[in-house]
Write a protein that holds these residues in place. Structure first.
Motif, mmCIF file in Angstrom:
data_model
loop_
_atom_site.group_PDB
_atom_site.id
_atom_site.type_symbol
_atom_site.label_atom_id
_atom_site.label_comp_id
_atom_site.label_asym_id
_atom_site.label_seq_id
_atom_site.Cartn_x
_atom_site.Cartn_y
_atom_site.Cartn_z
ATOM 1 N N ASP A 56 3.820 26.061 5.605
ATOM 2 C CA ASP A 56 2.459 26.524 5.362
ATOM 3 C C ASP A 56 1.439 25.744 6.188
ATOM 4 O OD1 ASP A 56 2.841 24.198 3.952
ATOM 5 O OD2 ASP A 56 2.123 24.973 2.042
ATOM 6 N N ASP A 70 7.572 41.188 13.550
ATOM 7 C CA ASP A 70 7.390 40.835 12.139
ATOM 8 C C ASP A 70 7.148 39.333 11.977
ATOM 9 O OD1 ASP A 70 7.901 43.506 11.601
ATOM 10 O OD2 ASP A 70 10.002 43.152 11.081
ATOM 11 N N ALA A 130 3.652 38.431 13.160
ATOM 12 C CA ALA A 130 2.653 38.839 12.173
ATOM 13 C C ALA A 130 2.627 37.877 10.992
ATOM 14 C CB ALA A 130 2.936 40.263 11.696
ATOM 15 N N ARG A 131 3.789 37.408 10.552
ATOM 16 C CA ARG A 131 3.838 36.453 9.436
ATOM 17 C C ARG A 131 3.198 35.121 9.828
ATOM 18 N NH1 ARG A 131 9.745 36.296 6.912
ATOM 19 N NH2 ARG A 131 8.684 34.918 5.445
ATOM 20 N N MET A 149 0.802 34.654 12.099
ATOM 21 C CA MET A 149 -0.654 34.840 12.161
ATOM 22 C C MET A 149 -1.261 34.967 10.767
ATOM 23 S SD MET A 149 -1.720 34.358 15.138
ATOM 24 C CE MET A 149 -3.425 34.774 14.872
ATOM 25 N N LYS A 150 -0.552 35.593 9.837
ATOM 26 C CA LYS A 150 -1.055 35.686 8.458
ATOM 27 C C LYS A 150 -1.113 34.299 7.837
ATOM 28 C CE LYS A 150 -0.518 38.004 4.026
ATOM 29 N NZ LYS A 150 -1.598 37.227 3.524
ATOM 30 N N LEU A 151 -0.096 33.469 8.044
ATOM 31 C CA LEU A 151 -0.127 32.096 7.524
ATOM 32 C C LEU A 151 -1.292 31.321 8.127
ATOM 33 C CD1 LEU A 151 3.672 31.237 7.565
ATOM 34 C CD2 LEU A 151 2.205 31.326 5.550
ATOM 35 N N HIS A 152 -1.516 31.506 9.425
ATOM 36 C CA HIS A 152 -2.641 30.845 10.097
ATOM 37 C C HIS A 152 -3.962 31.286 9.475
ATOM 38 C CE1 HIS A 152 -5.381 29.537 13.230
ATOM 39 N NE2 HIS A 152 -5.801 30.784 13.348
ATOM 40 N N ASP A 153 -4.154 32.587 9.314
ATOM 41 C CA ASP A 153 -5.401 33.109 8.746
ATOM 42 C C ASP A 153 -5.597 32.631 7.308
ATOM 43 O OD1 ASP A 153 -5.827 34.371 11.153
ATOM 44 O OD2 ASP A 153 -5.124 36.340 10.456
ATOM 45 N N ASP A 154 -4.509 32.616 6.517
ATOM 46 C CA ASP A 154 -4.603 32.142 5.132
ATOM 47 C C ASP A 154 -4.987 30.674 5.081
ATOM 48 O OD1 ASP A 154 -3.902 34.677 4.324
ATOM 49 O OD2 ASP A 154 -1.830 34.147 3.803
ATOM 50 N N LYS A 159 -8.359 29.190 3.468
ATOM 51 C CA LYS A 159 -8.247 28.190 2.397
ATOM 52 C C LYS A 159 -9.074 26.954 2.731
ATOM 53 C CE LYS A 159 -4.813 25.247 0.182
ATOM 54 N NZ LYS A 159 -3.404 24.845 0.184
#
Length: 190
Positions: free
Chosen positions: A92, A157, A160-161, A163-168, A172
Motif C-alpha cells: 500500500d 489490470d 490499473a491496480r 494507479m488506483k493504489l497510488h490515487d488512494d 488518504k
C-alpha cells in the motif's frame, strides 16, 4: 518468501506477481536440447558412423555423460531460481522489484507509491497478445530510476491496480493533511 524486512511500520502487501510462465519457455527449450544431446550423439555415432567402442572408452563416455548431466542439473537449477525468485511486490506504500541476478546475488529496487507518476504497459507481438502478458514501466517523480516489471501477466489490470493504489494513497494523505490542519497539526512530510 516473507517480505517483512522490506515493509515499513503498518505497511501491508496488496499483491505480488511473478513473470508469466511463457518467459521461462526459452530456458526450457535450451535445457531440452541440452538433455537430448548426449543420447543423440551416441545413437548417431553407433548407427551411422559404426563406432566400435572398447569397454574402457564406454566407461569414459559414461563419466563424461555423468559430468555433463551434473552441469545440466546445475544450469536447470539456476534457470529455475532466476524465474522463481524474480518477484514484484506491490504494497500500500511501495513497489518492490526483487530480481535474482545470479545464483547468489539479488537486486531489490523500491519505489514509493507516492512518487509514481505514470504506469505504462506495452503488449506487442503474437505471443504477448495471445497470452496477455508484457512489460509494465513505472515512471517516478524525481531522480529515481524507473522500474520495468517484465513479462507481467494481465499487464493492463496490474497497471490499473497500481494507479488506483497510488490515487488512494494520495487522497488518504490529503485527507490526513486537511484533518490535521483543522486541528492545528502540520501535515506529514512526503
Amino acid at each position: 518468501m516473507t517480505f517483512d524486512r522490506f515493509l515499513g511500520p503498518g505497511e501491508k502487501v496488496v499483491f505480488s506477481i511473478r513473470r508469466h510462465p511463457f518467459a521461462f519457455l526459452s530456458s526450457i527449450l535450451i535445457l531440452s536440447v541440452m538433455g537430448l544431446l548426449p543420447p543423440a550423439l551416441i545413437v548417431l555415432g553407433t548407427t551411422i558412423f559404426s563406432w566400435n567402442l572398447s569397454p574402457s572408452t564406454e566407461d569414459w563416455l559414461a563419466v563424461g555423460a555423468g559430468t555433463f548431466y551434473l552441469f545440466f542439473l546445475i544450469l536447470a537449477l539456476v534457470f529455475w531460481m532466476d524465474y522463481y525468485y524474480d518477484l514484484y511486490v506491490v504494497t500500500d506504500a511501495h513497489i518492490l522489484d526483487i530480481d535474482q541476478t545470479s545464483l547468489l546475488s539479488q537486486r531489490i529496487a523500491h519505489i514509493s507509491m507516492v512518487r509514481v507518476q505514470d504506469v505504462t504497459t506495452r503488449v506487442k507481438g503474437f505471443w504477448q497478445n495471445l497470452l496477455d502478458f508484457g512489460p509494465i514501466t513505472v515512471q517516478t517523480a524525481g531522480h529515481e530510476e524507473d522500474i520495468i516489471l517484465e513479462d507481467v501477466p494481465h499487464p493492463q489490470d496490474v497497471a490499473a491496480r497500481i494507479m488506483k493504489l497510488h490515487d488512494d494513497l494520495i487522497a488518504k494523505q490529503q485527507r490526513q493533511g486537511e484533518v490535521g490542519s483543522g486541528e492545528g497539526v502540520p501535515p506529514p512530510n512526503l
